[in-house]
Design a protein around this motif. Structure first.
Motif, PDB file in Angstrom:
ATOM      1  N   PRO A 114       0.710  -1.219  -0.158  1.00 31.55           N
ATOM      2  CA  PRO A 114       0.098  -0.116  -0.008  1.00 31.55           C
ATOM      3  C   PRO A 114       0.840   1.302   0.142  1.00 31.55           C
ATOM      4  O   PRO A 114       0.281   2.424  -0.044  1.00 31.55           O
ATOM      5  N   PHE A 115       2.121   1.072   0.040  1.00 31.35           N
ATOM      6  CA  PHE A 115       2.948   2.525   0.192  1.00 31.35           C
ATOM      7  C   PHE A 115       2.998   3.379  -0.883  1.00 31.35           C
ATOM      8  O   PHE A 115       2.719   2.993  -2.017  1.00 31.35           O
ATOM      9  N   THR A 116       2.616   4.680  -0.514  1.00 32.54           N
ATOM     10  CA  THR A 116       2.831   5.692  -1.420  1.00 32.54           C
ATOM     11  C   THR A 116       3.163   6.918  -1.027  1.00 32.54           C
ATOM     12  O   THR A 116       3.055   7.150   0.366  1.00 32.54           O
ATOM     13  N   PHE A 117       3.743   7.999  -1.697  1.00 33.12           N
ATOM     14  CA  PHE A 117       4.036   9.294  -0.980  1.00 33.12           C
ATOM     15  C   PHE A 117       2.873  10.186  -1.270  1.00 33.12           C
ATOM     16  O   PHE A 117       2.806  11.239  -0.839  1.00 33.12           O
ATOM     17  N   GLU A 118       1.886   9.677  -1.944  1.00 28.13           N
ATOM     18  CA  GLU A 118       0.700  10.665  -1.855  1.00 28.13           C
ATOM     19  C   GLU A 118      -0.030  10.618  -0.569  1.00 28.13           C
ATOM     20  O   GLU A 118       0.211   9.694   0.449  1.00 28.13           O
ATOM     21  N   GLU A 119      -0.519  11.900  -0.460  1.00 29.21           N
ATOM     22  CA  GLU A 119      -1.435  11.884   0.920  1.00 29.21           C
ATOM     23  C   GLU A 119      -3.012  11.543   0.889  1.00 29.21           C
ATOM     24  O   GLU A 119      -3.311  11.382  -0.482  1.00 29.21           O
ATOM     25  N   PRO A 120      -3.587  11.076   1.715  1.00 31.27           N
ATOM     26  CA  PRO A 120      -3.277  11.172   3.275  1.00 31.27           C
ATOM     27  C   PRO A 120      -2.146  10.020   3.704  1.00 31.27           C
ATOM     28  O   PRO A 120      -1.777  10.212   4.664  1.00 31.27           O
ATOM     29  N   PHE A 121      -1.971   9.085   2.861  1.00 29.45           N
ATOM     30  CA  PHE A 121      -1.243   7.785   3.382  1.00 29.45           C
ATOM     31  C   PHE A 121       0.077   8.313   3.995  1.00 29.45           C
ATOM     32  O   PHE A 121       0.415   7.845   4.912  1.00 29.45           O
ATOM     33  N   PHE A 122       1.004   9.104   3.077  1.00 30.25           N
ATOM     34  CA  PHE A 122       2.274   9.061   3.486  1.00 30.25           C
ATOM     35  C   PHE A 122       2.429  10.007   4.851  1.00 30.25           C
ATOM     36  O   PHE A 122       3.353   9.742   5.688  1.00 30.25           O
ATOM     37  N   GLY A 123       1.324  11.021   5.223  1.00 30.71           N
ATOM     38  CA  GLY A 123       1.387  11.668   6.494  1.00 30.71           C
ATOM     39  C   GLY A 123       1.258  10.526   7.448  1.00 30.71           C
ATOM     40  O   GLY A 123       1.813  10.800   8.632  1.00 30.71           O
ATOM     41  N   LYS A 124       0.229   9.753   7.462  1.00 32.82           N
ATOM     42  CA  LYS A 124       0.109   8.662   8.221  1.00 32.82           C
ATOM     43  C   LYS A 124       1.237   7.595   8.303  1.00 32.82           C
ATOM     44  O   LYS A 124       1.500   7.125   9.520  1.00 32.82           O
ATOM     45  N   PHE A 125       1.931   7.460   7.427  1.00 31.89           N
ATOM     46  CA  PHE A 125       2.933   6.548   7.565  1.00 31.89           C
ATOM     47  C   PHE A 125       4.267   7.108   8.358  1.00 31.89           C
ATOM     48  O   PHE A 125       4.930   6.477   9.096  1.00 31.89           O
ATOM     49  N   GLN A 126       4.461   8.573   8.089  1.00 32.99           N
ATOM     50  CA  GLN A 126       5.213   8.950   8.979  1.00 32.99           C
ATOM     51  C   GLN A 126       4.947   8.913  10.485  1.00 32.99           C
ATOM     52  O   GLN A 126       5.831   8.777  11.352  1.00 32.99           O
ATOM     53  N   ARG A 127       3.765   9.224  10.706  1.00 32.63           N
ATOM     54  CA  ARG A 127       3.469   9.033  11.959  1.00 32.63           C
ATOM     55  C   ARG A 127       3.587   7.793  12.458  1.00 32.63           C
ATOM     56  O   ARG A 127       3.864   7.303  13.792  1.00 32.63           O
ATOM     57  N   LEU A 128       3.196   6.766  11.807  1.00 29.94           N
ATOM     58  CA  LEU A 128       3.275   5.436  12.181  1.00 29.94           C
ATOM     59  C   LEU A 128       4.748   5.067  12.384  1.00 29.94           C
ATOM     60  O   LEU A 128       5.164   4.323  13.212  1.00 29.94           O
ATOM     61  N   MET A 129       5.820   5.554  11.722  1.00 31.76           N
ATOM     62  CA  MET A 129       7.335   5.174  11.675  1.00 31.76           C
ATOM     63  C   MET A 129       7.627   5.921  13.172  1.00 31.76           C
ATOM     64  O   MET A 129       8.728   5.323  13.701  1.00 31.76           O
ATOM     65  N   GLU A 130       6.804   6.955  13.895  1.00 33.06           N
ATOM     66  CA  GLU A 130       7.282   7.670  14.969  1.00 33.06           C
ATOM     67  C   GLU A 130       7.166   6.513  16.129  1.00 33.06           C
ATOM     68  O   GLU A 130       7.813   6.671  17.084  1.00 33.06           O
ATOM     69  N   VAL A 131       6.077   5.460  15.976  1.00 34.54           N
ATOM     70  CA  VAL A 131       5.868   4.521  16.853  1.00 34.54           C
ATOM     71  C   VAL A 131       6.247   3.346  16.609  1.00 34.54           C
ATOM     72  O   VAL A 131       5.944   2.222  17.168  1.00 34.54           O
ATOM     73  N   THR A 132       7.375   3.161  15.499  1.00 35.54           N
ATOM     74  CA  THR A 132       7.775   1.675  15.062  1.00 35.54           C
ATOM     75  C   THR A 132       8.993   1.756  15.326  1.00 35.54           C
ATOM     76  O   THR A 132       9.655   2.560  14.709  1.00 35.54           O
ATOM     77  N   ASP A 133       9.571   0.488  16.019  1.00 33.10           N
ATOM     78  CA  ASP A 133      10.887   0.447  16.118  1.00 33.10           C
ATOM     79  C   ASP A 133      11.503  -0.223  14.977  1.00 33.10           C
ATOM     80  O   ASP A 133      12.916  -0.116  14.821  1.00 33.10           O
ATOM     81  N   LEU A 134      10.912  -1.230  14.488  1.00 35.91           N
ATOM     82  CA  LEU A 134      11.552  -2.107  13.468  1.00 35.91           C
ATOM     83  C   LEU A 134      10.472  -2.443  12.255  1.00 35.91           C
ATOM     84  O   LEU A 134       9.366  -2.721  12.586  1.00 35.91           O
ATOM     85  N   VAL A 135      11.086  -2.525  10.951  1.00 36.35           N
ATOM     86  CA  VAL A 135      10.194  -3.016   9.908  1.00 36.35           C
ATOM     87  C   VAL A 135      10.818  -4.015   9.385  1.00 36.35           C
ATOM     88  O   VAL A 135      12.012  -4.035   9.101  1.00 36.35           O
ATOM     89  N   MET A 136      10.071  -5.157   9.264  1.00 41.50           N
ATOM     90  CA  MET A 136      10.353  -6.317   8.609  1.00 41.50           C
ATOM     91  C   MET A 136       9.710  -6.127   7.154  1.00 41.50           C
ATOM     92  O   MET A 136       8.434  -6.387   7.083  1.00 41.50           O
ATOM     93  N   LEU A 137      10.546  -6.127   6.143  1.00 47.20           N
ATOM     94  CA  LEU A 137      10.111  -5.902   4.739  1.00 47.20           C
ATOM     95  C   LEU A 137      10.365  -6.853   3.986  1.00 47.20           C
ATOM     96  O   LEU A 137      11.488  -7.195   3.674  1.00 47.20           O
ATOM     97  N   ASP A 138       9.281  -7.546   3.137  1.00 50.50           N
ATOM     98  CA  ASP A 138       9.494  -8.956   2.313  1.00 50.50           C
ATOM     99  C   ASP A 138       9.558  -8.242   0.889  1.00 50.50           C
ATOM    100  O   ASP A 138       8.547  -7.833   0.290  1.00 50.50           O
ATOM    101  N   ILE A 139      10.697  -8.389   0.514  1.00 49.90           N
ATOM    102  CA  ILE A 139      10.966  -8.161  -0.930  1.00 49.90           C
ATOM    103  C   ILE A 139      11.046  -9.370  -1.917  1.00 49.90           C
ATOM    104  O   ILE A 139      11.930 -10.031  -1.797  1.00 49.90           O
TER     105      ILE A 139
END
Length: 254
Positions: A114-139
């Motif tokens: 779902p990732f996008t730099f478009e709003e409102p998602f990206f603003g929410k993503f930035q807020r989420l990262m403020e309370v996320t310690d680790l991201v496990m990303l499946d590439i």
């Protein structure tokens, strides 16, 4: 934080109280419901349907998880997986905010679709990262063509997300499911390693050997299984993939 009457509800598929493979230490793992990708080797196709699952408020779910905090030790905590958890980003922000208020380590296990730099998602993503310690990303694949063949979706935004996380200074673990004849091409694994070398915050790379434990779920749902007859990788094949991805040197450093 929203009032109880207007709290965002999360659609939860299942819970695991003592997870040992979904981030550091012992973890309480939340599997959220809903995913748009259709990975050919998915072992949880029952999580695809969006809007299904058990509704939870963030507070009720955190209270449930926190019962187990004495077992987490210094390294454990809470992991949210899926399905695709970023499809429920409002719920995630609220849930992880509660966790950080209690000093709980938070891990997001995502494929980044779902990732996008478009709003409102990206603003929410930035807020989420403020309370996320680790991201496990499946590439799943570094090429758009290969990724679409595996998942029916493009991957440019997923690679953009990895770069964004690196720029944010956010710790990442990268995962690759190894399927013989599908995701084990040495050239592709070499490309993935080269891409990871452009990122600054990758702490760990993991190879997850393909298994057929999800096959009965496809059959129960009446969905034709696209990998019928595909075998699991051998130990030698896993070792080769780990070497190409630099995992052996990673373990030596640890």
């Amino acid at each position: 934080m929203e009032s109880a009457e207007h709290a965002v509800l999360g659609n939860v598929h299942s819970l695991e109280t003592f997870g040992l493979v979904d981030g550091p230490g012992v973890r309480f793992v939340v599997f959220l419901q809903g995913c748009r990708m259709r990975c050919r080797y998915c072992h949880n196709p029952e999580t695809w349907r969006i809007g299904a699952g058990q509704p939870w408020t963030a507070k009720a779910l955190f209270d449930r998880a926190y019962r187990y905090h004495n077992y987490w030790g210094k390294n454990g905590g809470i992991t949210v997986s899926g399905g695709e958890p970023l499809l429920q980003i409002d719920f995630l922000i609220e849930f992880f905010t509660l966790a950080k208020q209690k000093g709980v380590h938070t891990t997001l296990d995502t494929a980044g679709n779902p990732f996008t730099f478009e709003e409102p998602f990206f603003g929410k993503f930035q807020r989420l990262m403020e309370v996320t310690d680790l991201v496990m990303l499946d590439i799943k694949d570094t090429s758009p063509k290969g990724h679409k063949a595996l998942t029916k979706w493009d991957n440019q935004n997923i690679l953009d997300m990895a770069r964004c996380l690196s720029d944010m200074g956010k710790a990442m673990w990268i995962r690759r499911v190894l399927v013989p004849g599908l995701t084990d091409d040495p050239a592709e694994l070499t490309r993935l390693r080269a891409f990871l070398d452009t990122l600054d915050t990758v702490e760990r790379v993991e190879v997850l050997p393909y298994h057929t434990l999800g096959l009965p779920k496809w059959q129960e749902l009446g969905i034709p299984y696209p990998l019928e007859g595909v075998r699991t990788p051998t130990e030698a094949e896993v070792a080769q993939a780990e070497e190409l991805l630099g995992i052996q040197s990673q373990e030596t450093e640890e």
